[in-house]
Design an enzyme around this catalytic site. Structure first.
Site, PDB file in Angstrom:
ATOM      1  N   ARG A  51       0.630  -1.092   0.211  1.00 27.00           N
ATOM      2  CA  ARG A  51       0.299   0.179   0.398  1.00 27.00           C
ATOM      3  C   ARG A  51       0.905   1.421   0.164  1.00 27.00           C
ATOM      4  O   ARG A  51       0.951   2.163  -0.445  1.00 27.00           O
ATOM      5  CB  ARG A  51      -0.921   0.138   1.535  1.00 27.00           C
ATOM      6  CG  ARG A  51      -2.392  -0.518   1.059  1.00 27.00           C
ATOM      7  CD  ARG A  51      -2.998  -1.266   2.712  1.00 27.00           C
ATOM      8  NE  ARG A  51      -1.631  -2.054   3.029  1.00 27.00           N
ATOM      9  CZ  ARG A  51      -1.373  -3.434   2.747  1.00 27.00           C
ATOM     10  NH1 ARG A  51      -2.533  -4.086   1.741  1.00 27.00           N
ATOM     11  NH2 ARG A  51      -0.902  -4.321   3.329  1.00 27.00           N
ATOM     12  N   THR A  52       1.901   1.531   1.250  1.00 27.82           N
ATOM     13  CA  THR A  52       2.360   2.680   1.188  1.00 27.82           C
ATOM     14  C   THR A  52       3.658   2.812  -0.148  1.00 27.82           C
ATOM     15  O   THR A  52       3.173   4.107  -0.453  1.00 27.82           O
ATOM     16  CB  THR A  52       3.416   2.437   2.249  1.00 27.82           C
ATOM     17  OG1 THR A  52       2.095   1.869   3.581  1.00 27.82           O
ATOM     18  CG2 THR A  52       4.295   4.055   2.478  1.00 27.82           C
ATOM     19  N   LYS A  80      25.715  -3.372  -1.936  1.00 31.36           N
ATOM     20  CA  LYS A  80      27.664  -3.566  -2.519  1.00 31.36           C
ATOM     21  C   LYS A  80      27.981  -3.030  -0.809  1.00 31.36           C
ATOM     22  O   LYS A  80      29.083  -2.152  -0.948  1.00 31.36           O
ATOM     23  CB  LYS A  80      27.613  -2.885  -3.816  1.00 31.36           C
ATOM     24  CG  LYS A  80      27.707  -3.044  -4.917  1.00 31.36           C
ATOM     25  CD  LYS A  80      28.347  -2.107  -5.971  1.00 31.36           C
ATOM     26  CE  LYS A  80      27.613  -2.408  -7.605  1.00 31.36           C
ATOM     27  NZ  LYS A  80      27.160  -1.479  -8.268  1.00 31.36           N
ATOM     28  N   ARG A 101      11.378   3.835   3.664  1.00 31.27           N
ATOM     29  CA  ARG A 101      11.238   3.112   4.135  1.00 31.27           C
ATOM     30  C   ARG A 101      12.296   1.840   4.834  1.00 31.27           C
ATOM     31  O   ARG A 101      12.746   1.248   3.512  1.00 31.27           O
ATOM     32  CB  ARG A 101      10.123   1.980   3.789  1.00 31.27           C
ATOM     33  CG  ARG A 101       9.612   0.520   5.189  1.00 31.27           C
ATOM     34  CD  ARG A 101       8.124  -0.603   4.003  1.00 31.27           C
ATOM     35  NE  ARG A 101       7.431   0.163   5.084  1.00 31.27           N
ATOM     36  CZ  ARG A 101       6.112  -0.143   4.672  1.00 31.27           C
ATOM     37  NH1 ARG A 101       5.497  -0.891   3.872  1.00 31.27           N
ATOM     38  NH2 ARG A 101       5.143   0.674   4.862  1.00 31.27           N
ATOM     39  N   HIS A 129       5.477   5.787  11.527  1.00 28.02           N
ATOM     40  CA  HIS A 129       4.499   5.316  10.071  1.00 28.02           C
ATOM     41  C   HIS A 129       4.080   7.010   9.988  1.00 28.02           C
ATOM     42  O   HIS A 129       2.746   6.683   9.801  1.00 28.02           O
ATOM     43  CB  HIS A 129       4.598   4.551  10.143  1.00 28.02           C
ATOM     44  CG  HIS A 129       3.857   3.729   8.853  1.00 28.02           C
ATOM     45  ND1 HIS A 129       4.122   4.146   7.443  1.00 28.02           N
ATOM     46  CD2 HIS A 129       3.727   3.081   8.250  1.00 28.02           C
ATOM     47  CE1 HIS A 129       3.736   4.262   6.505  1.00 28.02           C
ATOM     48  NE2 HIS A 129       2.951   3.183   6.456  1.00 28.02           N
TER      49      HIS A 129
HETATM   50  C1  NCD Z   1       2.024  -1.219   7.877  1.00 23.44           C
HETATM   51  C2  NCD Z   1       3.351  -1.828   8.210  1.00 23.44           C
HETATM   52  O1  NCD Z   1       4.356  -1.390   7.122  1.00 23.44           O
HETATM   53  O2  NCD Z   1       3.703  -0.771   9.622  1.00 23.44           O
HETATM   54  N1  NCD Z   1       0.734  -1.537   6.812  1.00 23.44           N
HETATM   55  C3  NCD Z   1       1.554  -0.399   5.378  1.00 23.44           C
HETATM   56  O3  NCD Z   1       1.752   0.678   5.796  1.00 23.44           O
HETATM   57  N2  NCD Z   1       0.222  -0.179   5.564  1.00 23.44           N
HETATM   58  C4  NCD Z   1       1.271  -2.052   9.159  1.00 23.44           C
HETATM   59  C5  NCD Z   1       1.608  -3.590   8.926  1.00 23.44           C
HETATM   60  O4  NCD Z   1       2.510  -3.251   8.516  1.00 23.44           O
HETATM   61  O5  NCD Z   1       1.244  -3.758   9.888  1.00 23.44           O
END
Ligand code: NCD
Length: 346
Positions: A51-52, A80, A101, A129
């Protein structure tokens, strides 16, 4: 706002401006088709995402901009041994904003020290997040107008769940919010998150059934397998909470059920047919609120500056083994006796 690393980077008026922009985009997405024309977004995903990453990429494409990046660091120079510092300096010379991320706590903060364009934290280990929080709040505000006075339950892995940490921090800003933390004792919130909600009425329970009747919003989360040092502990705790139609019989008729997704087994699929289940709508709205975020970062004109901190003089490793400082030398930053990267008490 130069970067969006933590909810604290956004003032409350800025949140409402962003929310209004989100509503405008949602009402007439075609009007924004060229709003980021000629701009480029880098998406650096050192950890899995659906999703993100997709919602950021779709957001940028729908604004008329371009996207590049990786979804698997093994396909980049990270393999590397390139440091986050070097990757950040370099990528920020190519892109107008960077979405990061990373499995290390504080990684986005570290990247922001070296980036000449806005860095957006798309999840740093089990820490924060904040763009998921934008999605969560936008969904609640769209359905209820605001969070003021709502009773919100967060359930599941509150220790490792970074979406929960950012959400609690944000909720503390809304007057009259009441929080219920629903988790096994072993998975309660870290102490820095407890600090975020100081002064907010909060009850704690390990029982979803008894908590459910009073809630206006129920935020379910999965038990975060990848964050457990001991797999036996994960196996002991998995499946602790499963939301079923039976459990929902005692819930309010206008309850909002949210989940950042992915779901494992904590919401039975039958609940998808209940009109109170809003988690797929929440995921859809995430793209629009990210469009609003990208536009406000581009408008703030913070791209193109060289950051002050260039050399990791006197680097120190934080007490938290999951902190980004364990991976590479970084300037020793503290904030209120805490590590400024991961917020562990020093
Ligand atoms: C979450 C995450 O990556 O922290 N997912 C997201 O970004 N929608 C929640 C999760 O991984 O449980």
């Amino acid at each position: 706002m130069n970067h969006f690393i933590d909810w604290e980077d956004l003032t409350t008026p800025q949140w409402w401006d962003l929310y209004r922009r989100f509503e405008e985009i949602l009402a007439a997405p075609d009007d924004f088709r060229s709003a980021a024309k000629g701009r480029t977004l880098a998406t650096l995903f050192y950890e899995p995402s659906t999703r993100t990453r997709f919602s950021f990429e779709a957001a940028m494409l729908r604004l008329g901009g371009g996207v590049f990046g990786f979804s698997d660091p093994a396909s980049s120079s990270v393999k590397k041994g390139e440091t986050l510092r070097d990757t950040s300096i370099m990528v920020s010379g190519y892109a107008d904003a960077v979405v990061l991320r990373h499995p290390r706590e504080g990684a986005a903060k570290a990247a922001s020290l070296y980036s000449r364009v806005p860095v957006i934290n798309a999840g740093d280990g089990g820490h924060l997040h904040p763009t998921q929080t934008l999605t969560d709040l936008a969904t609640i505000c769209r359905l209820r107008g605001s969070l003021d006075g709502l009773s919100v339950g967060v359930c599941g892995d509150l220790k490792h769940g970074r979406t929960v940490h950012s959400l609690l921090r944000a909720m503390a800003r809304f007057p009259g919010v009441k929080i219920t933390l629903i988790c096994p004792r072993a998975l309660t919130i870290p102490d820095y998150v407890r600090d975020y909600i100081k002064g907010v009425p909060c009850t704690e329970s390990d029982n979803l059934d008894t908590a459910i009747p009073r809630l206006d919003v129920l935020y379910m989360t999965r038990i975060q397998r990848e964050r457990f040092a001991d797999p036996r502990e994960y196996n002991r705790l998995r499946g602790t909470y499963v939301l079923t139609p039976g459990k929902l019989k005692r819930a309010k008729k206008d309850l909002i059920i949210l989940h950042p997704l992915p779901r494992v087994d904590e919401i039975a699929t039958e609940v998808d047919d209940d009109p109170r289940g809003k988690y797929f709508e929440q995921a859809r709205l995430g793209m629009y609120v990210r469009m609003a975020l990208l536009l406000s970062l581009f408008e703030s004109g913070s791209e193109g500056y060289w950051p002050d901190v260039k050399h990791p003089d006197g680097a120190r490793v934080c007490v938290n083994a999951g902190c980004v400082t364990a991976d590479e030398p970084l300037p020793p930053l503290t904030r209120d006796d805490r590590c400024a990267y991961c917020e562990s008490l020093l």
